[in-house]
Structures are given as C-alpha cells and as structure tokens.
Enzyme design. Structure first.
Site, short mmCIF file in Angstrom:
data_model
loop_
_atom_site.label_atom_id
_atom_site.label_comp_id
_atom_site.label_asym_id
_atom_site.label_seq_id
_atom_site.Cartn_x
_atom_site.Cartn_y
_atom_site.Cartn_z
N ASN A 47 0.83 -1.22 0.00
CA ASN A 47 0.00 0.00 0.00
C ASN A 47 0.86 1.26 0.00
O ASN A 47 0.33 2.36 0.17
CB ASN A 47 -0.90 0.03 1.23
CG ASN A 47 -1.87 -1.13 1.26
OD1 ASN A 47 -2.39 -1.53 0.22
ND2 ASN A 47 -2.12 -1.67 2.43
N HIS A 129 -14.34 -0.55 6.25
CA HIS A 129 -13.23 -1.28 6.88
C HIS A 129 -13.61 -1.89 8.24
O HIS A 129 -14.42 -1.32 8.97
CB HIS A 129 -12.08 -0.29 7.08
CG HIS A 129 -10.77 -0.93 7.41
ND1 HIS A 129 -10.29 -1.00 8.68
CD2 HIS A 129 -9.84 -1.52 6.61
CE1 HIS A 129 -9.10 -1.59 8.67
NE2 HIS A 129 -8.80 -1.92 7.43
N GLU A 171 -15.87 5.09 3.00
CA GLU A 171 -14.46 5.28 2.69
C GLU A 171 -14.35 6.13 1.42
O GLU A 171 -15.29 6.19 0.63
CB GLU A 171 -13.77 3.92 2.44
CG GLU A 171 -13.70 3.08 3.70
CD GLU A 171 -13.02 1.73 3.47
OE1 GLU A 171 -12.20 1.59 2.55
OE2 GLU A 171 -13.31 0.81 4.25
N SER A 175 -10.84 -0.26 0.21
CA SER A 175 -9.55 -0.94 0.33
C SER A 175 -9.47 -2.25 -0.46
O SER A 175 -8.40 -2.61 -0.91
CB SER A 175 -9.24 -1.21 1.81
OG SER A 175 -10.27 -1.94 2.41
N ASP A 200 -13.34 7.77 5.76
CA ASP A 200 -12.02 7.19 5.99
C ASP A 200 -11.33 7.16 4.62
O ASP A 200 -11.70 6.37 3.75
CB ASP A 200 -12.20 5.79 6.57
CG ASP A 200 -10.89 5.03 6.71
OD1 ASP A 200 -9.86 5.46 6.15
OD2 ASP A 200 -10.89 3.98 7.39
N HIS A 203 -6.99 5.17 1.53
CA HIS A 203 -6.39 4.85 0.23
C HIS A 203 -6.44 5.99 -0.78
O HIS A 203 -5.95 5.85 -1.89
CB HIS A 203 -7.06 3.60 -0.35
CG HIS A 203 -6.87 2.40 0.52
ND1 HIS A 203 -5.75 1.62 0.47
CD2 HIS A 203 -7.63 1.89 1.52
CE1 HIS A 203 -5.83 0.66 1.39
NE2 HIS A 203 -6.98 0.81 2.03
N LYS A 232 -0.24 4.04 4.30
CA LYS A 232 -0.35 3.75 2.87
C LYS A 232 0.52 4.75 2.10
O LYS A 232 1.72 4.66 2.16
CB LYS A 232 -1.82 3.75 2.47
CG LYS A 232 -2.48 2.40 2.77
CD LYS A 232 -3.37 2.36 3.94
CE LYS A 232 -3.82 0.95 4.28
NZ LYS A 232 -4.83 0.93 5.33
C1 LIG Z 1 -5.50 0.30 6.41
C2 LIG Z 1 -6.83 0.87 6.75
C3 LIG Z 1 -7.14 1.27 8.04
C4 LIG Z 1 -6.21 0.99 9.20
O1 LIG Z 1 -5.18 1.88 9.21
P1 LIG Z 1 -3.84 1.49 9.98
O2 LIG Z 1 -3.14 2.77 10.11
O3 LIG Z 1 -3.16 0.50 9.11
O4 LIG Z 1 -4.26 0.91 11.30
C5 LIG Z 1 -8.32 1.90 8.28
N1 LIG Z 1 -9.21 2.09 7.29
C6 LIG Z 1 -8.97 1.68 6.04
C7 LIG Z 1 -9.99 1.92 4.98
C8 LIG Z 1 -7.79 1.03 5.72
O5 LIG Z 1 -7.56 0.60 4.50
#
Ligand SMILES: *Cc1c(COP(=O)(O)O)cnc(C)c1O
Length: 379
Positions: A47, A129, A171, A175, A200, A203, A232
């Site tokens: 990522n 997520h 999101e 993801s 969120d 990505h 990421k």
């Molecule tokens: C990777 C991810 C997370 C978690 O983030 P970390 O910093 O790895 O704990 C949360 N939400 C989404 C959509 C993700 O892809």
C-alpha cells in the site's frame, strides 16, 4: 466449552475452508521488490503507493528525532513536531484542527466509540473497513449498513425514524475493491437527515486530488469527520482525524485512545512531515502511478477474471473460490510476482480475489512481467 476447545474448533473450521492465513517473514522490501525465503519477487501487494517508505527525505526525517515519545500526549509525549504536523495537516486539508493517532485502526475505534451513544444510529457502507464496523458494533448505538456506494439505499435507511444522532460512514477509496464513493451525494443525504459524515480516506490521501489532498478534496466534499492514515501513501504509519475546534477539544478531553496511550514517536512525526512535503510536491510520483495503473488495465483487459471498475492503485482480480484464488497467487509467486490472495471474511463469500496493488516505484517492465504471468496462468 473451554477456551482451548473453542479455539481448536475455530481453527479447524478456518483450515477446512481454505481460509488459513499465513504470515511469511519478509527479509527485504523496497516496495518495488521483496525477498522472502531466499527468493526475490516483484512486489504487487504494497500500500506504499508512492514508494515514500524508501524516500531519502522521509528516512532522514525519521533520524532527526527520538524513537519513543516516552508518555501519553497528555503528559509529555506531545512534541513540537507533533504540533507542527497537526498544524500542517489541518492547513493542507482545509480543517480547523487535526489530531494524530497511532494508527488508522485506533483512530476509527476512538471516533466511533466516543460519538455513538444509546439511541444513536450508525449507517455504514457494507464494505467499510473492519476497524469501523467493529467499532460500530461495540457501541450502544444501532448499526445499519447500506448497499455499497448506493445513495438510494442510504437514503432509505435514513428515512426511518431515529431519536438520537446519525453518523454515516464510508471510505474515499475502498480498500479491497479500489472503487470510489460518491461522496457528494452521500454527504448531501447525510446532511438532509441532520447526520454527520465520517470519511475514511486511507487509500485516497496522498494519491488523488490536487497536491494529493485525497478523495474528499477531489470531489469537493468536506465531511464533519475525515480520517487519513499514514501507513499507505505516506509510507510510514499512524493516522489523523480532521475536524472542527469543538470536536477536537472534545476528543482531547474524552478520548481514552489519546489519553491512555503513548503518543506517536517524535521520529515518526518528523518522518511524516517529510512525507507530507513529498506528497504536496508529488505530481511526478502520482503521474508515474497513474501511468502504471493505465498500463496494467490495458494489459489485463483480456484476462478471464473480472477486473473491478477501479481507477485507483488497487486493481483486484475476482477469482471466486478460496482455493482457486490461493492457487493463482501461488502460480504468480512461482513466476516471481508476489500478489496476495484476499479471502472472506475480509471480502464477501465467493469473491476471493487477488488484490493487486500498483505503485509509483514500479517500472513499465514490472507491470509487463505481471501481465505476462497472469496471461500464462490463464492460458
Ligand atoms: C488500512 C486501513 C485502516 C487501518 O489503518 P492502519 O493505520 O493500518 O491501522 C483503516 N481504514 C482503512 C480503509 C484502511 O484501509
């Protein structure tokens, strides 16, 4: 049933369903390639979309400060570096405040836990997520899910009566599918119902939008709560919540994730400042990533597995059954391409897939090698 019996049964069920998850120790990983068990592979499961984990400025940033904060941010763990990073993030993304968390998982847990109370409702995209859905499930609020990226489905759920507050969750870029949420329409629906929107953008941040400001910026939407993560495209680790002053103050006073946990290492905040700088001036990296995505999609058009309608760095190939996805992953590994198979419960049953990720660190030849391996495996 004893803990031991319960665990043994769960493990047996998982094994029987070809769902066993295997960690393999990686000896070296430079985003473009990785080495494991004495063999070198092209790496298509990272990522680190812009390759910033390898960037000299980010590495130098890390070396400028201490590896440990020594205390919670409420004691002495909050350094001038943390303050500078929060200020720059808020300014960059157009919010009054940014609050750092040690991970995206922790940020999502903290936010959902702190906001959702009895009588409230959380309405989340079905594919949101695990950190969001788990947190929602553990609050006294009601959790409802709407069909993936379906504004109509969200609107229907919003229409049912609710005595408390409403939190809508989605999101920016998903993801496991790589597609983008229709943020404008989702935000409008949430606002009509007097709800708050949490996006969120794990990505999207760094990768899309002017200066890499992410999915919300690109779509002209400013959710009440924006979560960005740094594991990421930032190439490091950690996360931030972007919000208004009152919300930030409330979190600082009441979030147990902030109060009772050691602050992010100062070295990490320093590395993140460097990464932010590279992202802001990172048009060339984003262009390279975009070229790689286009090249992959052109070459993958004739493959027998469904290619998702994704324009992002996440390019999943849907295989279906777990065993078939694992076999294809193994076949690619034999051809020198590392692509992890993703299986339920991470994705819905029957949609096991290869989650191919492309980065700015890949060269055109690397993409071609992956395509050749895929076409060989198909034929
Ligand atoms: C990777 C991810 C997370 C978690 O983030 P970390 O910093 O790895 O704990 C949360 N939400 C989404 C959509 C993700 O892809």
């Amino acid at each position: 049933m004893s803990f031991s019996t319960r665990m043994a049964q769960a493990l047996e069920t998982r094994r029987a369903a070809d769902g066993w998850r295997q960690r393999r120790p990686i000896a070296r990983n430079d985003t473009r390639t990785l080495q494991a068990e004495g063999k070198k592979y092209l790496h298509f499961s990272s990522n680190d979309y812009l390759g910033l984990s390898q960037h000299p400025a980010v590495i130098a940033g890390w070396r400028q400060d201490a590896p440990g904060a020594g205390a919670s941010g409420h004691v002495t763990g909050y350094s001038t570096r943390h303050a500078e990073l929060e200020a720059q993030l808020a300014d960059w993304l157009g919010y009054s405040r940014a609050l750092l968390f040690i991970s995206g998982f922790a940020a999502n847990q903290a936010i959902v836990h702190l906001l959702a109370q009895k009588q409230d409702r959380i309405i989340a995209d079905k594919l949101a997520h695990a950190s969001l859905l788990d947190a929602a499930g553990h609050t006294p609020a009601t959790l409802r899910r709407f069909h993936h990226n379906d504004v109509e489905s969200l609107t229907q759920r919003l229409a049912s009566p609710c005595d408390g507050e409403t939190l809508v969750i989605t999101e920016g870029i998903f993801s496991m599918d790589g597609d983008s949420a229709p943020l404008g329409a989702l935000a409008a629906a949430a606002r009509r119902a007097d709800g708050w929107l949490l996006v969120d953008d794990a990505h999207g941040i760094g990768v899309v939008g002017d200066q890499g400001r992410g999915s919300c910026w690109r779509q002209g939407v400013k959710p009440e709560l924006l979560v960005v993560t740094f594991g990421k495209a930032f190439g490091v680790s950690g996360a931030a919540l972007l919000c208004d002053d009152a919300t930030a103050d409330y979190f600082l006073q009441f979030s147990r994730h902030l109060i009772y946990s050691t602050a992010m290492p100062p070295a990490q905040a320093s590395a993140l400042l460097a990464a932010l700088h590279e992202i802001q001036g990172g048009d060339a990296l984003r262009q390279r990533l975009s070229d790689n995505i286009q090249r992959f999609r052109r070459g993958a058009a004739g493959l027998p597995w469904a290619l998702m309608p994704s324009e992002s760095a996440i390019q999943p190939l849907i295989v279906g059954e777990n065993g078939a996805a694992l076999a294809l992953s193994q076949r690619l590994m034999q051809a020198g391409c590392w692509v992890s198979a993703i299986r339920p419960p991470t994705v819905p049953p029957g949609t096991a897939r290869l989650r191919i990720t492309l980065t700015a660190a890949h060269r055109a030849d690397d993409i071609d090698a992956l395509l050749e391996a895929l076409h060989d495996a198909a034929g």
